[in-house]
Design an enzyme around this catalytic site. Structure first.
Site, PDB file in Angstrom:
ATOM      1  N   TYR A 155     -22.024 -19.695   7.846  1.00  8.39           N
ATOM      2  CA  TYR A 155     -21.917 -18.532   8.251  1.00  8.39           C
ATOM      3  C   TYR A 155     -21.902 -17.321   7.152  1.00  8.39           C
ATOM      4  CZ  TYR A 155     -19.972 -14.705  11.370  1.00  8.39           C
ATOM      5  OH  TYR A 155     -19.520 -13.684  12.225  1.00  8.39           O
ATOM      6  N   LYS A 159     -25.121 -14.641   7.109  1.00 13.69           N
ATOM      7  CA  LYS A 159     -24.769 -13.262   7.197  1.00 13.69           C
ATOM      8  C   LYS A 159     -25.189 -12.432   6.159  1.00 13.69           C
ATOM      9  CE  LYS A 159     -23.093 -12.992  11.424  1.00 13.69           C
ATOM     10  NZ  LYS A 159     -23.956 -12.417  12.733  1.00 13.69           N
TER      11      LYS A 159
HETATM   12  N1  LIG Z   1     -15.729 -11.397  16.802  1.00 19.00           N
HETATM   13  C1  LIG Z   1     -15.604 -11.110  15.258  1.00 19.00           C
HETATM   14  O1  LIG Z   1     -14.661 -11.102  14.816  1.00 19.00           O
HETATM   15  C2  LIG Z   1     -16.916 -10.833  14.586  1.00 19.00           C
HETATM   16  C3  LIG Z   1     -16.653 -10.614  13.298  1.00 19.00           C
HETATM   17  C4  LIG Z   1     -17.666 -10.279  12.303  1.00 19.00           C
HETATM   18  C5  LIG Z   1     -18.976 -10.293  12.890  1.00 19.00           C
HETATM   19  N2  LIG Z   1     -19.174 -10.773  14.319  1.00 19.00           N
HETATM   20  C6  LIG Z   1     -20.630 -10.927  14.651  1.00 19.00           C
HETATM   21  O2  LIG Z   1     -20.783 -10.005  15.787  1.00 19.00           O
HETATM   22  C7  LIG Z   1     -21.577 -10.467  16.756  1.00 19.00           C
HETATM   23  C8  LIG Z   1     -21.023 -10.930  18.094  1.00 19.00           C
HETATM   24  O3  LIG Z   1     -19.947 -11.676  18.180  1.00 19.00           O
HETATM   25  P1  LIG Z   1     -18.956 -11.767  19.202  1.00 19.00           P
HETATM   26  O4  LIG Z   1     -17.586 -11.944  18.514  1.00 19.00           O
HETATM   27  O5  LIG Z   1     -19.279 -10.800  20.350  1.00 19.00           O
HETATM   28  O6  LIG Z   1     -19.361 -13.150  19.726  1.00 19.00           O
HETATM   29  P2  LIG Z   1     -19.371 -13.885  21.314  1.00 19.00           P
HETATM   30  O7  LIG Z   1     -19.331 -15.379  21.171  1.00 19.00           O
HETATM   31  O8  LIG Z   1     -18.533 -13.146  22.136  1.00 19.00           O
HETATM   32  O9  LIG Z   1     -20.896 -13.533  21.811  1.00 19.00           O
HETATM   33  C9  LIG Z   1     -22.156 -13.603  21.344  1.00 19.00           C
HETATM   34  C10 LIG Z   1     -23.112 -13.750  22.466  1.00 19.00           C
HETATM   35  O10 LIG Z   1     -24.339 -14.294  21.993  1.00 19.00           O
HETATM   36  C11 LIG Z   1     -24.950 -15.389  22.919  1.00 19.00           C
HETATM   37  N3  LIG Z   1     -25.558 -16.230  22.155  1.00 19.00           N
HETATM   38  C12 LIG Z   1     -25.487 -17.241  21.194  1.00 19.00           C
HETATM   39  N4  LIG Z   1     -26.489 -17.873  20.857  1.00 19.00           N
HETATM   40  C13 LIG Z   1     -27.697 -17.343  21.370  1.00 19.00           C
HETATM   41  C14 LIG Z   1     -28.990 -17.324  21.328  1.00 19.00           C
HETATM   42  N5  LIG Z   1     -29.661 -18.391  20.652  1.00 19.00           N
HETATM   43  N6  LIG Z   1     -29.844 -16.587  21.962  1.00 19.00           N
HETATM   44  C15 LIG Z   1     -29.368 -15.631  22.618  1.00 19.00           C
HETATM   45  N7  LIG Z   1     -27.995 -15.381  22.829  1.00 19.00           N
HETATM   46  C16 LIG Z   1     -26.961 -16.235  22.174  1.00 19.00           C
HETATM   47  C17 LIG Z   1     -23.738 -15.906  23.513  1.00 19.00           C
HETATM   48  O11 LIG Z   1     -24.073 -16.764  24.639  1.00 19.00           O
HETATM   49  C18 LIG Z   1     -22.623 -14.851  23.428  1.00 19.00           C
HETATM   50  O12 LIG Z   1     -22.595 -14.230  24.902  1.00 19.00           O
HETATM   51  C19 LIG Z   1     -21.982 -11.924  16.037  1.00 19.00           C
HETATM   52  O13 LIG Z   1     -23.249 -11.842  15.372  1.00 19.00           O
HETATM   53  C20 LIG Z   1     -20.936 -12.338  14.994  1.00 19.00           C
HETATM   54  O14 LIG Z   1     -21.107 -12.768  14.173  1.00 19.00           O
HETATM   55  C21 LIG Z   1     -18.229 -10.964  14.933  1.00 19.00           C
END
Ligand SMILES: NC(=O)c1ccc[n+]([C@@H]2O[C@H](COP(=O)([O-])OP(=O)(O)OC[C@H]3O[C@@H](n4cnc5c(N)ncnc54)[C@H](O)[C@@H]3O)[C@@H](O)[C@H]2O)c1
Length: 259
Positions: A155, A159
């Site tokens: 990851y 990123k």
């Molecule tokens: N939640 C955190 O703490 C956090 C921290 C830093 C970065 N992020 C980043 O923020 C973004 C959103 O994270 P989140 O926590 O909302 O995640 P989440 O799992 O709640 O939402 C991610 C969404 O992406 C969809 N998805 C997965 N694979 C897919 C694909 N191949 N094609 C299309 N859709 C797909 C999933 O079905 C889901 O609805 C991500 O890129 C994550 O890496 C999150």
């Protein structure tokens, strides 16, 4: 409040978490939102909530790692809207494991979704944007793209790659009036975070509440982020007010990680 009326915003991964909150926020500021997700039902759930608030949105099933599927979906959107103004790519996931534990399959999967998928969807969309006078690309990276995290190598590497992909895109596409930015959230309370924290609690043999408390304590503001924190940033970055911010990776971590 930012004026997004007359803008078409495509949100990849808009079915849940940050993508869902950003879709709702952009729609509430007047954008027409295309909510894409591999989980069609989740995308439809976001759209139903937007429509219930008198917003404009449609749901499309899309796996961003499939070039053919992405092309088909973007063609469909382009036929219905004159132009695509903004892409917010919120898709991301992880598989935890130290370097000597993580399998090749898990490593490839994490790279494929977080990095290759981002490349596929943004490359298809910039082709459209070039033909229609420009636009804005926003990729959701992570603090893990600039700060090492134990048992999260795939990851972190993905990123970090995404932050650099965004910079190169900004460099290459500027002359076509396309600007690109990455945003890097800290720990934000979502399903993805909960899964990762539960897995971490298992690995350390502690209660998951301890993992949450530890994470909040590391943040100068002493709390985890919310999806609304990030949705506000996405709305700003989708508006004309921010267009000149180009190629940057914008941290939003409550001060946990500072550039
Ligand atoms: N939640 C955190 O703490 C956090 C921290 C830093 C970065 N992020 C980043 O923020 C973004 C959103 O994270 P989140 O926590 O909302 O995640 P989440 O799992 O709640 O939402 C991610 C969404 O992406 C969809 N998805 C997965 N694979 C897919 C694909 N191949 N094609 C299309 N859709 C797909 C999933 O079905 C889901 O609805 C991500 O890129 C994550 O890496 C999150």
């Amino acid at each position: 409040m930012f004026d997004l009326t007359h803008k078409t915003v495509v949100v990849a991964g808009g079915g849940r978490g940050i993508g869902r909150a950003a879709s709702l926020r952009c729609a509430s500021y007047g954008a027409t939102v295309a909510v894409l997700d591999i989980d069609q039902q989740a995308a439809q759930g976001t759209v139903d909530d937007i429509l219930a608030g008198n917003g404009k949105a449609s749901a499309l099933r899309c796996d961003i790692t499939s070039r053919a599927n992405v092309r088909e979906v973007i063609d469909h959107i382009a036929k219905r809207c004159d132009r695509i103004d903004v892409l917010f790519n919120s898709v991301g996931l992880t598989r935890l494991g130290t370097i000597d534990e993580i399998s090749d399959e898990d490593f490839d999967f994490v790279l494929d979704v977080n990095l290759k998928g981002a490349f596929v969807i943004s490359s298809e969309i910039v082709k459209r944007m070039k033909a229609t006078g420009g636009g804005r690309i926003i990729h959701c990276a992570s603090y893990c793209g600039v700060k090492e995290e134990y048992a999260n190598a795939a990851y972190c590497a993905a990123k970090a790659g995404l932050i650099m992909l965004t910079r190169v895109m900004a460099l290459e596409m500027g002359e076509h009036n396309i600007s690109a930015v990455a945003i890097s959230p800290g720990n934000i309370e979502t399903e993805l975070l909960d899964q990762a924290f539960r897995r971490r609690a298992e690995m350390e043999n502690v209660d998951v509440s301890e993992i949450y408390e530890r994470a909040a304590k590391r943040v100068p503001l002493r709390r985890l982020g919310t999806v609304d924190d990030i949705a506000n940033l996405v709305a700003f970055l989708s508006s004309d007010a921010s267009f000149y911010i180009n190629g940057e990776n914008i941290m939003m971590t409550g001060g946990y990680v500072m550039n």
